[in-house]
Design a protein around this motif. Sequence first.
Motif, PDB file in Angstrom:
ATOM      1  N   LYS A  21       0.862  -1.176   0.000  1.00  0.00           N
ATOM      2  CA  LYS A  21       0.000   0.000   0.000  1.00  0.00           C
ATOM      3  C   LYS A  21       0.900   1.228   0.000  1.00  0.00           C
ATOM      4  CE  LYS A  21      -3.770  -2.377   0.316  1.00  0.00           C
ATOM      5  NZ  LYS A  21      -4.701  -2.462  -0.789  1.00  0.00           N
ATOM      6  N   LEU A  22       0.298   2.392  -0.159  1.00  0.00           N
ATOM      7  CA  LEU A  22       1.049   3.641  -0.169  1.00  0.00           C
ATOM      8  C   LEU A  22       0.739   4.459   1.072  1.00  0.00           C
ATOM      9  CD1 LEU A  22       0.556   4.717  -3.887  1.00  0.00           C
ATOM     10  CD2 LEU A  22       2.551   3.629  -2.868  1.00  0.00           C
ATOM     11  N   LEU A  23       1.745   5.131   1.572  1.00  0.00           N
ATOM     12  CA  LEU A  23       1.588   6.110   2.638  1.00  0.00           C
ATOM     13  C   LEU A  23       2.039   7.443   2.056  1.00  0.00           C
ATOM     14  CD1 LEU A  23       3.171   4.234   5.690  1.00  0.00           C
ATOM     15  CD2 LEU A  23       0.788   4.228   4.943  1.00  0.00           C
ATOM     16  N   VAL A  24       1.182   8.448   2.118  1.00  0.00           N
ATOM     17  CA  VAL A  24       1.495   9.759   1.561  1.00  0.00           C
ATOM     18  C   VAL A  24       1.389  10.793   2.667  1.00  0.00           C
ATOM     19  CG1 VAL A  24       0.787  11.545  -0.083  1.00  0.00           C
ATOM     20  CG2 VAL A  24       0.647   9.132  -0.722  1.00  0.00           C
ATOM     21  N   GLU A  25       2.428  11.603   2.791  1.00  0.00           N
ATOM     22  CA  GLU A  25       2.367  12.710   3.739  1.00  0.00           C
ATOM     23  C   GLU A  25       2.574  14.014   2.987  1.00  0.00           C
ATOM     24  OE1 GLU A  25       6.526  12.662   5.986  1.00  0.00           O
ATOM     25  OE2 GLU A  25       5.450  10.758   6.218  1.00  0.00           O
ATOM     26  N   ILE A  26       1.678  14.964   3.264  1.00  0.00           N
ATOM     27  CA  ILE A  26       1.758  16.288   2.660  1.00  0.00           C
ATOM     28  C   ILE A  26       2.007  17.258   3.803  1.00  0.00           C
ATOM     29  CG2 ILE A  26       0.614  18.017   1.232  1.00  0.00           C
ATOM     30  CD1 ILE A  26      -1.208  15.760   0.184  1.00  0.00           C
ATOM     31  N   HIS A  27       3.127  17.932   3.745  1.00  0.00           N
ATOM     32  CA  HIS A  27       3.577  18.767   4.860  1.00  0.00           C
ATOM     33  C   HIS A  27       3.014  20.184   4.806  1.00  0.00           C
ATOM     34  CE1 HIS A  27       6.516  15.950   6.658  1.00  0.00           C
ATOM     35  NE2 HIS A  27       6.432  15.427   5.452  1.00  0.00           N
ATOM     36  N   PHE A  28       1.693  20.290   5.054  1.00  0.00           N
ATOM     37  CA  PHE A  28       1.083  21.599   5.263  1.00  0.00           C
ATOM     38  C   PHE A  28       1.480  22.057   6.660  1.00  0.00           C
ATOM     39  CE2 PHE A  28      -2.138  19.802   2.231  1.00  0.00           C
ATOM     40  CZ  PHE A  28      -1.864  20.678   1.200  1.00  0.00           C
ATOM     41  N   THR A  30      -0.268  21.980   9.214  1.00  0.00           N
ATOM     42  CA  THR A  30      -0.666  20.774   9.954  1.00  0.00           C
ATOM     43  C   THR A  30      -0.603  19.649   8.932  1.00  0.00           C
ATOM     44  OG1 THR A  30      -2.150  22.030  11.378  1.00  0.00           O
ATOM     45  CG2 THR A  30      -2.500  19.652  11.253  1.00  0.00           C
ATOM     46  N   PRO A  31       0.384  18.744   9.033  1.00  0.00           N
ATOM     47  CA  PRO A  31       0.570  17.714   8.010  1.00  0.00           C
ATOM     48  C   PRO A  31      -0.658  16.831   7.808  1.00  0.00           C
ATOM     49  CG  PRO A  31       2.460  17.810   9.454  1.00  0.00           C
ATOM     50  CD  PRO A  31       1.396  18.668  10.077  1.00  0.00           C
ATOM     51  N   VAL A  32      -0.816  16.367   6.569  1.00  0.00           N
ATOM     52  CA  VAL A  32      -1.895  15.468   6.188  1.00  0.00           C
ATOM     53  C   VAL A  32      -1.264  14.113   5.875  1.00  0.00           C
ATOM     54  CG1 VAL A  32      -3.642  15.014   4.420  1.00  0.00           C
ATOM     55  CG2 VAL A  32      -3.295  17.344   5.265  1.00  0.00           C
ATOM     56  N   TYR A  33      -1.834  13.057   6.459  1.00  0.00           N
ATOM     57  CA  TYR A  33      -1.323  11.699   6.268  1.00  0.00           C
ATOM     58  C   TYR A  33      -2.428  10.850   5.645  1.00  0.00           C
ATOM     59  CZ  TYR A  33       2.211  13.413   9.468  1.00  0.00           C
ATOM     60  OH  TYR A  33       3.196  14.162  10.058  1.00  0.00           O
ATOM     61  N   LEU A  34      -2.166  10.293   4.453  1.00  0.00           N
ATOM     62  CA  LEU A  34      -3.158   9.514   3.717  1.00  0.00           C
ATOM     63  C   LEU A  34      -2.600   8.151   3.335  1.00  0.00           C
ATOM     64  CD1 LEU A  34      -4.244  12.321   1.230  1.00  0.00           C
ATOM     65  CD2 LEU A  34      -5.493  11.582   3.259  1.00  0.00           C
ATOM     66  N   THR A  35      -3.499   7.189   3.164  1.00  0.00           N
ATOM     67  CA  THR A  35      -3.112   5.874   2.668  1.00  0.00           C
ATOM     68  C   THR A  35      -4.181   5.371   1.710  1.00  0.00           C
ATOM     69  OG1 THR A  35      -2.505   3.609   3.244  1.00  0.00           O
ATOM     70  CG2 THR A  35      -4.181   4.648   4.615  1.00  0.00           C
ATOM     71  N   ASN A  36      -3.802   4.455   0.831  1.00  0.00           N
ATOM     72  CA  ASN A  36      -4.777   3.818  -0.045  1.00  0.00           C
ATOM     73  C   ASN A  36      -5.213   2.462   0.526  1.00  0.00           C
ATOM     74  OD1 ASN A  36      -2.350   2.525  -0.561  1.00  0.00           O
ATOM     75  ND2 ASN A  36      -2.663   2.427  -2.766  1.00  0.00           N
ATOM     76  N   HIS A  37      -4.861   2.201   1.769  1.00  0.00           N
ATOM     77  CA  HIS A  37      -5.300   0.987   2.463  1.00  0.00           C
ATOM     78  C   HIS A  37      -6.760   1.165   2.871  1.00  0.00           C
ATOM     79  CE1 HIS A  37      -5.262  -2.628   4.744  1.00  0.00           C
ATOM     80  NE2 HIS A  37      -3.943  -2.699   4.904  1.00  0.00           N
ATOM     81  N   THR A  47      -0.632   8.550  12.058  1.00  0.00           N
ATOM     82  CA  THR A  47      -1.704   7.689  11.582  1.00  0.00           C
ATOM     83  C   THR A  47      -2.119   8.159  10.197  1.00  0.00           C
ATOM     84  OG1 THR A  47      -2.462   7.275  13.827  1.00  0.00           O
ATOM     85  CG2 THR A  47      -4.002   6.789  12.051  1.00  0.00           C
ATOM     86  N   TYR A  48      -1.965   7.281   9.225  1.00  0.00           N
ATOM     87  CA  TYR A  48      -2.305   7.569   7.835  1.00  0.00           C
ATOM     88  C   TYR A  48      -3.755   7.154   7.626  1.00  0.00           C
ATOM     89  CZ  TYR A  48       2.672   8.226   7.204  1.00  0.00           C
ATOM     90  OH  TYR A  48       3.959   8.695   7.308  1.00  0.00           O
ATOM     91  N   GLN A  49      -4.582   8.107   7.215  1.00  0.00           N
ATOM     92  CA  GLN A  49      -6.019   7.892   7.128  1.00  0.00           C
ATOM     93  C   GLN A  49      -6.433   7.318   5.779  1.00  0.00           C
ATOM     94  OE1 GLN A  49      -8.102   8.208   9.654  1.00  0.00           O
ATOM     95  NE2 GLN A  49      -6.413   8.889  10.950  1.00  0.00           N
ATOM     96  N   PRO A  50      -7.341   6.325   5.816  1.00  0.00           N
ATOM     97  CA  PRO A  50      -7.913   5.811   4.563  1.00  0.00           C
ATOM     98  C   PRO A  50      -9.106   6.679   4.179  1.00  0.00           C
ATOM     99  CG  PRO A  50      -8.775   4.568   6.392  1.00  0.00           C
ATOM    100  CD  PRO A  50      -7.835   5.607   6.981  1.00  0.00           C
TER     101      PRO A  50
END
Length: 185
Positions: A21-28, A30-37, A47-50
């Motif tokens: 799966k992928l873990l993506v972090e975007i450093h705004f 307040t960072p955003v953490y996303l996953t395709n899980h 915690t990477y959010q689906p």
Amino acid sequence: MTRTLTAAVLTEIAKPAIVTKLLVEIHFATPVYLTNHTRAVTWGGNTYQPGGGLLRVEAVKESADVRAGGFNLTLTGVSATYRALFLAGDTTDRRVVVRRVFFDAADALIADPVVIADGNIAGYRIKEEAATSVVEVEVASHWADFDKVAGRRTTVHSQQLHFPNDTGFRWAADAVKDLLWGRTA
């Protein structure tokens, strides 16, 4: 980009079937953490959010040449919160890191994720559709600004536009007569 794979990852990818799966972090701010899980993934204290937000990460093209590579990241089903982050205008040059993470047959995270892309936001497009919003983020490597002309001069006047009392460049013209910046070819 040189990558080192841990023994646990090498063991897992040697199996006939693997789950990644992928873990993506975007450093705004307040960072955003996303996953395709399909579930939240915790790694590195984050915690990477689906939730379908991460639709696609374009294949990252790599070569041995020093060049301004990049990729596109597509987010769909974007909430008003994410749209506001992009529309606030403070998105350019924000760091984006994409990691590939490996799971075993029991859906447990193994070892550390592998960084497959690391760059900065170069631009974005928001598409409003009837049922959802789509944000396409253009991410460029740190080499993207290699040819950029910054616009600063080594003169007292240019320096004092930003720092009114600074006279550090008053002798710059005499100190270096032939100073070349960037490419010389």
